[in-house]
Write a protein that holds these residues in place. Structure first.
Motif, PDB file in Angstrom:
ATOM      1  N   CYS A 168      68.084 -47.510   6.579  1.00 16.37           N
ATOM      2  CA  CYS A 168      67.424 -48.330   5.559  1.00 16.37           C
ATOM      3  C   CYS A 168      67.642 -47.753   4.162  1.00 16.37           C
ATOM      4  CB  CYS A 168      65.934 -48.446   5.862  1.00 16.37           C
ATOM      5  SG  CYS A 168      65.552 -49.439   7.311  1.00 16.37           S
ATOM      6  N   VAL A 169      67.548 -46.430   4.028  1.00 18.12           N
ATOM      7  CA  VAL A 169      67.798 -45.788   2.733  1.00 18.12           C
ATOM      8  C   VAL A 169      69.244 -46.018   2.300  1.00 18.12           C
ATOM      9  CG1 VAL A 169      67.979 -43.548   1.569  1.00 18.12           C
ATOM     10  CG2 VAL A 169      65.979 -44.068   2.951  1.00 18.12           C
ATOM     11  N   ALA A 207      69.649 -49.628   1.163  1.00 16.91           N
ATOM     12  CA  ALA A 207      69.016 -49.849  -0.143  1.00 16.91           C
ATOM     13  C   ALA A 207      69.878 -49.264  -1.267  1.00 16.91           C
ATOM     14  CB  ALA A 207      67.625 -49.233  -0.158  1.00 16.91           C
ATOM     15  N   THR A 223      72.987 -51.425  -1.702  1.00 15.05           N
ATOM     16  CA  THR A 223      72.680 -52.691  -2.367  1.00 15.05           C
ATOM     17  C   THR A 223      72.549 -52.502  -3.876  1.00 15.05           C
ATOM     18  OG1 THR A 223      71.543 -53.475  -0.389  1.00 15.05           O
ATOM     19  CG2 THR A 223      71.043 -54.617  -2.440  1.00 15.05           C
ATOM     20  N   ILE A 224      71.783 -51.516  -4.279  1.00 10.21           N
ATOM     21  CA  ILE A 224      71.605 -51.250  -5.712  1.00 10.21           C
ATOM     22  C   ILE A 224      72.929 -50.882  -6.359  1.00 10.21           C
ATOM     23  CG2 ILE A 224      70.528 -49.672  -7.369  1.00 10.21           C
ATOM     24  CD1 ILE A 224      68.113 -49.586  -5.415  1.00 10.21           C
TER      25      ILE A 224
END
Length: 170
Positions: A29-30, A33, A36-37
């Motif tokens: 998940c990290v 994220a 994505t950023i």
């Protein structure tokens, strides 16, 4: 992390694992994220004419993923000490035991070297049949003291100071 399990009245098992703040799913998940950023930022910059940013953004994501994978792989090890029927079994490995050793309980000594400085880590060694095996090298300071206490009080093994053992036995 040190976990004691009582299997039967006579059998006890200690499981030693490194402390991990997140498991594989949380790390994924990290990574998603961060990716994505990073891709949103790199795409915005590419649309303004800095298209050369996109390949480097991809390299950053791959490097972060590889670093997380190798870190999790290193933290996936465990040591299992089982005391059963007068025999101590030492198992080490990742997904399955890569090392499996059996010793008679009377032949086992646990040596705890006192730390040289107040906040350094004590070494805990299992000495049996002429060989020395380091225990819990991945454990933090409180867990090492807990391991020594459990080995002495719950598993009833002989725990001695490293210096005292050398003076009396060698």
């Amino acid at each position: 992390m040190v976990t004691l399990t009582t299997l039967t009245n006579q059998a006890r098992q200690l499981v030693l694992t490194p402390n991990r703040s997140m498991d594989r799913r949380d790390n994924l998940c990290v990574l998603l994220a961060a990716a994505t950023i990073l891709l949103i930022t790199a795409t915005a910059m590419a649309l303004k004419g800095a298209w050369l940013v996109l390949p480097f953004a991809g390299l950053e994501i791959v490097a972060l993923g590889a670093a997380m994978h190798f870190t999790l792989r290193k933290l996936d090890c465990r040591e299992v000490l089982t005391l059963q029927d007068g025999e101590l079994i030492l198992e080490r490995g990742r997904a399955k035991p890569e090392l499996n050793l059996r010793f008679p309980e009377q032949a086992v000594r646990i040596l705890m070297a006192r730390p040289e400085r107040p906040l350094s880590l004590p070494d805990i060694d299992l000495v049996a049949l002429g060989h020395c095996y380091h225990l819990g090298t991945f454990l933090n300071r409180p867990d090492r003291f807990r391991l020594a206490s459990l080995l002495k009080n719950q598993m009833h093994l002989r725990v001695a100071s490293h210096d005292a053992y050398h003076h009396t036995s060698f």
